[in-house]
Write a protein that holds these residues in place. Sequence first.
Motif, PDB file in Angstrom:
ATOM      1  N   THR A  41       5.701 -10.291  40.654  1.00 34.41           N
ATOM      2  CA  THR A  41       4.578 -11.240  40.656  1.00 34.41           C
ATOM      3  C   THR A  41       3.392 -10.665  41.417  1.00 34.41           C
ATOM      4  OG1 THR A  41       6.097 -13.133  40.536  1.00 34.41           O
ATOM      5  CG2 THR A  41       3.854 -13.566  41.292  1.00 34.41           C
ATOM      6  N   LEU A  42       3.654  -9.996  42.528  1.00 34.78           N
ATOM      7  CA  LEU A  42       2.571  -9.344  43.283  1.00 34.78           C
ATOM      8  C   LEU A  42       1.868  -8.288  42.425  1.00 34.78           C
ATOM      9  CD1 LEU A  42       4.185  -8.903  46.812  1.00 34.78           C
ATOM     10  CD2 LEU A  42       2.030 -10.076  46.328  1.00 34.78           C
ATOM     11  N   ALA A  43       2.658  -7.484  41.720  1.00 37.79           N
ATOM     12  CA  ALA A  43       2.060  -6.454  40.860  1.00 37.79           C
ATOM     13  C   ALA A  43       1.173  -7.090  39.801  1.00 37.79           C
ATOM     14  CB  ALA A  43       3.159  -5.617  40.206  1.00 37.79           C
ATOM     15  N   LEU A  44       1.644  -8.205  39.219  1.00 33.97           N
ATOM     16  CA  LEU A  44       0.859  -8.892  38.186  1.00 33.97           C
ATOM     17  C   LEU A  44      -0.413  -9.498  38.774  1.00 33.97           C
ATOM     18  CD1 LEU A  44       2.200 -10.916  35.254  1.00 33.97           C
ATOM     19  CD2 LEU A  44       0.504 -12.019  36.698  1.00 33.97           C
ATOM     20  N   LEU A  45      -0.310 -10.080  39.974  1.00 33.96           N
ATOM     21  CA  LEU A  45      -1.493 -10.657  40.616  1.00 33.96           C
ATOM     22  C   LEU A  45      -2.539  -9.592  40.928  1.00 33.96           C
ATOM     23  CD1 LEU A  45       0.007 -13.282  43.101  1.00 33.96           C
ATOM     24  CD2 LEU A  45      -1.076 -13.704  40.905  1.00 33.96           C
ATOM     25  N   PHE A  46      -2.098  -8.442  41.402  1.00 35.67           N
ATOM     26  CA  PHE A  46      -3.040  -7.354  41.664  1.00 35.67           C
ATOM     27  C   PHE A  46      -3.699  -6.894  40.367  1.00 35.67           C
ATOM     28  CE2 PHE A  46      -1.346  -6.955  45.914  1.00 35.67           C
ATOM     29  CZ  PHE A  46      -2.391  -6.387  46.627  1.00 35.67           C
ATOM     30  N   THR A  69     -10.466  -9.142  37.053  1.00 33.48           N
ATOM     31  CA  THR A  69     -11.572 -10.071  37.309  1.00 33.48           C
ATOM     32  C   THR A  69     -12.631  -9.476  38.230  1.00 33.48           C
ATOM     33  OG1 THR A  69     -10.331 -11.048  39.161  1.00 33.48           O
ATOM     34  CG2 THR A  69     -10.093 -12.086  37.003  1.00 33.48           C
ATOM     35  N   ASP A  70     -12.197  -8.552  39.090  1.00 30.49           N
ATOM     36  CA  ASP A  70     -13.137  -7.940  40.041  1.00 30.49           C
ATOM     37  C   ASP A  70     -12.738  -6.482  40.253  1.00 30.49           C
ATOM     38  OD1 ASP A  70     -14.893  -7.254  42.014  1.00 30.49           O
ATOM     39  OD2 ASP A  70     -14.049  -8.580  43.559  1.00 30.49           O
ATOM     40  N   ALA A  71     -13.533  -5.581  39.726  1.00 32.46           N
ATOM     41  CA  ALA A  71     -13.212  -4.146  39.818  1.00 32.46           C
ATOM     42  C   ALA A  71     -13.200  -3.662  41.265  1.00 32.46           C
ATOM     43  CB  ALA A  71     -14.218  -3.329  39.004  1.00 32.46           C
ATOM     44  N   ASP A  72     -13.947  -4.347  42.153  1.00 35.38           N
ATOM     45  CA  ASP A  72     -14.016  -3.947  43.560  1.00 35.38           C
ATOM     46  C   ASP A  72     -13.092  -4.796  44.439  1.00 35.38           C
ATOM     47  OD1 ASP A  72     -15.981  -2.061  42.938  1.00 35.38           O
ATOM     48  OD2 ASP A  72     -17.557  -3.589  43.066  1.00 35.38           O
ATOM     49  N   PHE A  73     -12.059  -5.365  43.837  1.00 34.13           N
ATOM     50  CA  PHE A  73     -11.151  -6.237  44.582  1.00 34.13           C
ATOM     51  C   PHE A  73     -10.552  -5.490  45.780  1.00 34.13           C
ATOM     52  CE2 PHE A  73      -6.701  -7.511  45.314  1.00 34.13           C
ATOM     53  CZ  PHE A  73      -6.908  -8.817  45.726  1.00 34.13           C
TER      54      PHE A  73
END
Length: 434
Positions: free
Chosen positions: A272-277, A283-287
């Motif tokens: 789930t963490l991998a999917l959230l990242f 959504t934001d390339a500079d996340f």
Amino acid sequence: MPKSKKRGSNHQRGAGGQPRNVQPFSDEDASIETMSHCSGFSDPASFTEDGPEVDEEATQEDLEYKLKGFIDLTLDKSAKTRQAALESLKSAFSSKILYEFIMERRMTLTDSIERCIKKGKSDEQCAAAGLACLLCVQMGSGIESEEIFKTLGPVLKKIVCDGTASIQARQACATCLGICCFIVTDDITELYSTMECLENIFTKAYQRDRDTNGVSSTHNTVLHVSALLAWTLLLTICPMNEVKKKIEMHLHKLPSLLSCDDLNMRIAAGETLALLFELARETDADFFYEDMDLLTEKLRALATDGNKHRAKVDKRKQRSVFRDVLRAVEERDFPTEMVKFGPERMYIDCWVKKQTYETFKEILGSGMQYHLQSNDFLRNVFELGPPVMLDAATLKTMKISRFERHLYNSAAFKARTKARSKCRDKRADMGEFF
């Protein structure tokens, strides 16, 4: 001489709530058409000699006659008979496309499933929830499926939130709720409502470390895992603004689940963490994640875990999963996988696609490859286009003779034996044959 025992128990019993002997649905009940569509076009050992022609219409009629009987038995007074009928229907729905047959009986099936979930015991509820998933997979997205979900959705939510229901039933209903909502709902309000219901379940695992009584938390872990995976599946179809909200809400809390004693919870949290990242970076390339160093340290520890108190199989599985998760979080990389079904190939190249594939594979089991070939809904989900139609002449050219198949199997067996013999010899140099 002793008297021979009577064999009256093989006959069905009628009224009075006595159990009936239900003949389960088997692979032999599937028509020759189903077998020709199943996976194995790339496996020479799966082809057989041309046999006598089969009357497909008669075979289909026989299959439908059996399925009608199973549907009737879902109303039987015996719980064992109802459960056996549900399991047989599940086997049929996972191995064949029965859209027209189900369309005519969808309300009857829905009523039977609803009754079994409401009044049945744990095993029967699990079987009914599994059948509900397959019913929606068969029907696909549409008005008819929405009607089914409107009937079953509230019942599933009630069981999921019912603390007095069995953990197994709540787990099955949580999975069913997520899959059915994923398939049928176009109502964004219903989507958010279902996700909130699932959130209320798995977020209780966040307090595990602060819980003074760990017994309850451990007992509910399987339910938390199912709710988390179902919620993650629904997150993949949320609008981007909602995805951002969910990421802000859960990304800092999910790492706490990586310390859970249960392997399945650790894996579910990691994936789930991998999917959230992955979604956050879309959504934001500079996340930017503030606690990246601490998170990667945790993931690296799980990817190289060598604790002796854990089973070797569990350690291998954990290390394999978390190596991929670490690459996704740290390097933004995903190891592409290829799935073969018939003459087609599908590449899984992101965590969203992997999560979706694994969810439906869990429900369909061995029928996953057949449904990927023939199920319009699944082909639309994975962007495979219309089903590939192969005529009889093409199928015949792809077959091989029994003698050729025998030679292929013999050569494969010899090669496999030699390789294993070398691997078993600890003195062998592994570089010599790789």
